[in-house]
Design a protein around this motif. Structure first.
Motif, PDB file in Angstrom:
ATOM      1  N   GLY A 228       0.798  -1.223   0.000  1.00 41.42           N
ATOM      2  CA  GLY A 228       0.000   0.000   0.000  1.00 41.42           C
ATOM      3  C   GLY A 228       0.823   1.261   0.000  1.00 41.42           C
ATOM      4  O   GLY A 228       0.302   2.347   0.256  1.00 41.42           O
ATOM      5  N   VAL A 229       2.129   1.140  -0.282  1.00 46.54           N
ATOM      6  CA  VAL A 229       3.010   2.308  -0.330  1.00 46.54           C
ATOM      7  C   VAL A 229       3.095   2.818  -1.758  1.00 46.54           C
ATOM      8  O   VAL A 229       3.400   2.052  -2.681  1.00 46.54           O
ATOM      9  CB  VAL A 229       4.425   1.942   0.177  1.00 46.54           C
ATOM     10  N   THR A 230       2.821   4.106  -1.958  1.00 48.22           N
ATOM     11  CA  THR A 230       2.966   4.702  -3.288  1.00 48.22           C
ATOM     12  C   THR A 230       3.851   5.937  -3.193  1.00 48.22           C
ATOM     13  O   THR A 230       3.712   6.747  -2.280  1.00 48.22           O
ATOM     14  CB  THR A 230       1.606   5.099  -3.907  1.00 48.22           C
ATOM     15  N   VAL A 231       4.769   6.048  -4.150  1.00 49.57           N
ATOM     16  CA  VAL A 231       5.660   7.207  -4.262  1.00 49.57           C
ATOM     17  C   VAL A 231       5.534   7.730  -5.684  1.00 49.57           C
ATOM     18  O   VAL A 231       5.793   6.995  -6.640  1.00 49.57           O
ATOM     19  CB  VAL A 231       7.124   6.834  -3.953  1.00 49.57           C
ATOM     20  N   ASN A 232       5.119   8.978  -5.815  1.00 50.72           N
ATOM     21  CA  ASN A 232       4.875   9.554  -7.135  1.00 50.72           C
ATOM     22  C   ASN A 232       5.664  10.843  -7.326  1.00 50.72           C
ATOM     23  O   ASN A 232       5.514  11.790  -6.545  1.00 50.72           O
ATOM     24  CB  ASN A 232       3.377   9.868  -7.319  1.00 50.72           C
ATOM     25  N   VAL A 233       6.522  10.858  -8.360  1.00 50.78           N
ATOM     26  CA  VAL A 233       7.215  12.086  -8.752  1.00 50.78           C
ATOM     27  C   VAL A 233       6.264  12.806  -9.704  1.00 50.78           C
ATOM     28  O   VAL A 233       6.135  12.438 -10.860  1.00 50.78           O
ATOM     29  CB  VAL A 233       8.565  11.779  -9.418  1.00 50.78           C
ATOM     30  N   GLY A 234       5.593  13.839  -9.186  1.00 55.21           N
ATOM     31  CA  GLY A 234       4.489  14.452  -9.922  1.00 55.21           C
ATOM     32  C   GLY A 234       4.847  15.707 -10.685  1.00 55.21           C
ATOM     33  O   GLY A 234       4.122  16.103 -11.605  1.00 55.21           O
ATOM     34  N   VAL A 235       5.953  16.364 -10.309  1.00 49.20           N
ATOM     35  CA  VAL A 235       6.380  17.594 -10.981  1.00 49.20           C
ATOM     36  C   VAL A 235       7.891  17.520 -11.165  1.00 49.20           C
ATOM     37  O   VAL A 235       8.614  17.181 -10.226  1.00 49.20           O
ATOM     38  CB  VAL A 235       6.034  18.848 -10.137  1.00 49.20           C
ATOM     39  N   VAL A 236       8.373  17.815 -12.380  1.00 49.33           N
ATOM     40  CA  VAL A 236       9.816  17.939 -12.600  1.00 49.33           C
ATOM     41  C   VAL A 236      10.099  19.186 -13.427  1.00 49.33           C
ATOM     42  O   VAL A 236       9.318  19.552 -14.306  1.00 49.33           O
ATOM     43  CB  VAL A 236      10.434  16.706 -13.314  1.00 49.33           C
ATOM     44  N   ARG A 237      11.219  19.847 -13.112  1.00 43.65           N
ATOM     45  CA  ARG A 237      11.669  21.000 -13.890  1.00 43.65           C
ATOM     46  C   ARG A 237      13.185  20.965 -13.952  1.00 43.65           C
ATOM     47  O   ARG A 237      13.826  20.428 -13.039  1.00 43.65           O
ATOM     48  CB  ARG A 237      11.233  22.313 -13.237  1.00 43.65           C
ATOM     49  N   GLY A 238      13.763  21.562 -15.000  1.00 44.26           N
ATOM     50  CA  GLY A 238      15.212  21.628 -15.029  1.00 44.26           C
ATOM     51  C   GLY A 238      15.734  22.226 -16.312  1.00 44.26           C
ATOM     52  O   GLY A 238      15.053  22.250 -17.336  1.00 44.26           O
ATOM     53  N   GLY A 239      16.971  22.701 -16.224  1.00 44.19           N
ATOM     54  CA  GLY A 239      17.665  23.180 -17.397  1.00 44.19           C
ATOM     55  C   GLY A 239      17.190  24.527 -17.889  1.00 44.19           C
ATOM     56  O   GLY A 239      16.217  25.100 -17.392  1.00 44.19           O
ATOM     57  N   THR A 240      17.921  25.026 -18.892  1.00 46.83           N
ATOM     58  CA  THR A 240      17.594  26.339 -19.475  1.00 46.83           C
ATOM     59  C   THR A 240      17.480  26.279 -20.994  1.00 46.83           C
ATOM     60  O   THR A 240      16.533  26.781 -21.571  1.00 46.83           O
ATOM     61  CB  THR A 240      18.672  27.371 -19.088  1.00 46.83           C
ATOM     62  N   LYS A 241      18.469  25.623 -21.649  1.00 50.90           N
ATOM     63  CA  LYS A 241      18.503  25.539 -23.110  1.00 50.90           C
ATOM     64  C   LYS A 241      19.003  24.152 -23.505  1.00 50.90           C
ATOM     65  O   LYS A 241      19.773  23.532 -22.769  1.00 50.90           O
ATOM     66  CB  LYS A 241      19.472  26.594 -23.685  1.00 50.90           C
ATOM     67  N   PRO A 242      18.624  23.694 -24.713  1.00 51.92           N
ATOM     68  CA  PRO A 242      19.057  22.345 -25.108  1.00 51.92           C
ATOM     69  C   PRO A 242      20.565  22.215 -25.301  1.00 51.92           C
ATOM     70  O   PRO A 242      21.102  21.105 -25.220  1.00 51.92           O
ATOM     71  CB  PRO A 242      18.304  22.098 -26.418  1.00 51.92           C
ATOM     72  N   ASN A 243      21.242  23.340 -25.527  1.00 48.82           N
ATOM     73  CA  ASN A 243      22.690  23.258 -25.744  1.00 48.82           C
ATOM     74  C   ASN A 243      23.503  23.627 -24.500  1.00 48.82           C
ATOM     75  O   ASN A 243      24.683  23.937 -24.596  1.00 48.82           O
ATOM     76  CB  ASN A 243      23.102  24.132 -26.936  1.00 48.82           C
ATOM     77  N   VAL A 244      22.861  23.605 -23.325  1.00 44.01           N
ATOM     78  CA  VAL A 244      23.550  23.878 -22.060  1.00 44.01           C
ATOM     79  C   VAL A 244      23.402  22.666 -21.139  1.00 44.01           C
ATOM     80  O   VAL A 244      22.284  22.195 -20.908  1.00 44.01           O
ATOM     81  CB  VAL A 244      22.968  25.133 -21.367  1.00 44.01           C
ATOM     82  N   ILE A 245      24.545  22.152 -20.643  1.00 42.74           N
ATOM     83  CA  ILE A 245      24.479  21.104 -19.616  1.00 42.74           C
ATOM     84  C   ILE A 245      23.751  21.724 -18.412  1.00 42.74           C
ATOM     85  O   ILE A 245      24.169  22.761 -17.894  1.00 42.74           O
ATOM     86  CB  ILE A 245      25.894  20.650 -19.196  1.00 42.74           C
ATOM     87  N   PRO A 246      22.619  21.116 -17.960  1.00 46.02           N
ATOM     88  CA  PRO A 246      21.769  21.799 -16.977  1.00 46.02           C
ATOM     89  C   PRO A 246      22.381  21.887 -15.580  1.00 46.02           C
ATOM     90  O   PRO A 246      22.843  20.888 -15.015  1.00 46.02           O
ATOM     91  CB  PRO A 246      20.495  20.952 -16.962  1.00 46.02           C
ATOM     92  N   GLU A 247      22.355  23.103 -15.053  1.00 43.48           N
ATOM     93  CA  GLU A 247      22.880  23.351 -13.715  1.00 43.48           C
ATOM     94  C   GLU A 247      21.873  23.003 -12.622  1.00 43.48           C
ATOM     95  O   GLU A 247      22.247  22.585 -11.528  1.00 43.48           O
ATOM     96  CB  GLU A 247      23.282  24.829 -13.595  1.00 43.48           C
TER      97      GLU A 247
END
Length: 375
Positions: A228-247
């Protein structure tokens, strides 16, 4: 003097309509306060005192209505919330309307219908000249839909003073009431990497998003449906541009657990998540914000009493367990608590939210009989 027809469905439905037609998103405190005023005004002329607890932190006011009798001993606490998840002007998409046995409207099922039933049952008790064996306190909060951050202290204080807690959250699956709920924990994950040019200097960078992917896999592995244990990653954000390794990368996580032992095991594990990548840091904040509502002996006895009253009224009361949290989670660890006493219906939090009109009379009668018989 008692009403000629104390549980007239049309009269009660009209009262529910008036509450529903004041929209009350949690983040619109002026709207919530408008309804709080209407609720408080409903107690005028009744043997009750009203306390209005000023809202703060962007939330509306809370209303505490206390019967003028029985307050010197532990009594019955009724828990309701005035806020809804629906944004302002959602009523244009979901206006109050009746179609057969269904009445539609934002928050009608979760939970203005149930809150109004409990108010009406109290009013009928008073207009009939009755005094219940125990004092009754009805607490209406403004922030349940976001985890009750500004009302939790008040809920727990009133819950500790009470002998019984009745929660007017909606019924489940054809009228079942709730005798246990999962605990709810919320977390935020902050990841800091090293930015660089993805084309010319990729080796100089350390990707926060790649580390977030590692974290997500670790969190997903904590799911245990059999337990009966549930863990949900419901929101993710990251990065700035496709040509930048995200900080930077960020995630919001929801965890549900059936027992406190599960929370004791998993909350520290999530808070202790670390980076697998040199040069990348991981910071996790959060906590168990609603303890599990586990079925206690006192809660089971309260359910059996309610079931016998329902049988006298003419319907079968069945109990259930749900993964959703409510303010009952805060009182169940120390006070006999019965949840899901509101209206039957379907579609909570959706564009087709509705309550079943046929559930109004029997469920108002049940609340009224609980007031009359709890001692």
């Amino acid at each position: 003097m008692a009403s000629a027809r104390p549980f007239d469905t049309d009269v009660i439905l009209d009262g529910i309509r008036r509450w529903v037609e004041i929209e009350t998103p949690t983040d619109a405190p002026d709207q919530v306060n408008q309804l709080a005023t209407m609720v408080a005004d409903g107690y005028r002329g009744l043997p009750a005192t009203i306390e209005r607890v000023a809202g703060h932190s962007g939330c509306g006011d809370h209303i505490v209505a206390r019967s003028s009798w029985g307050q010197e001993h532990p009594g019955t606490l009724v828990l309701s919330h005035l806020d809804t998840v629906h944004p302002l002007r959602f009523i244009e998409r979901l206006p109050f309307r009746v179609d057969g046995d269904s009445a539609f409207g934002p928050g009608i099922y979760d939970m203005k219908g149930g809150a109004y039933l409990a108010f009406h049952a109290f009013r009928e008790l008073c207009t009939g000249g009755e005094r219940s064996p125990l004092g009754i306190t009805h607490l209406y909060v403004s922030d349940e839909e976001i985890g009750s951050p500004t009302s939790r202290t008040l809920i727990e204080a009133e819950g500790r003073k009470a002998k019984y807690v009745l929660v007017t959250e909606p019924a489940r699956d054809g009228g079942k009431i709730v005798t246990s709920r999962k605990g709810v924990a919320r977390f935020e994950v902050f990841i800091k990497g090293v930015p660089s040019h993805a084309g010319t200097r990729p080796a100089d960078g350390r990707s926060a998003i790649r580390e977030l992917a590692n974290i997500i896999q670790t969190l997903e592995a904590m799911n245990d449906l059999a337990r009966g244990v549930t863990v949900n990653v419901g929101v993710v954000r990251g990065g700035t541009k496709p040509n930048v390794i995200p900080e930077d990368a960020y995630a919001e996580v929801d965890m549900r657990v059936p027992a406190l032992a599960d929370a004791d095991e998993l909350v520290p594990r999530i808070l202790g998540l670390t980076s697998k990548t040199d040069g990348v840091s991981v910071r996790v904040t959060g906590e168990l914000n609603r303890p599990p509502y586990e079925k206690s002996n006192a809660g089971a006895a309260l359910f059996e009493h309610a079931r016998s009253l329902a049988a006298e009224i003419g319907f079968e009361l069945v109990d259930s367990y749900t993964g959703g949290g409510s303010d009952g989670n805060f009182t169940a660890p120390f006070t006999a608590t019965l949840d899901g006493l509101g209206v039957d219906g379907q579609g909570a939090h959706t564009h087709y939210e509705q309550m079943y009109i046929s559930s109004i009379e029997p469920r108002t009668r049940l609340l009224h009989r609980l007031y009359q018989t709890l001692r």
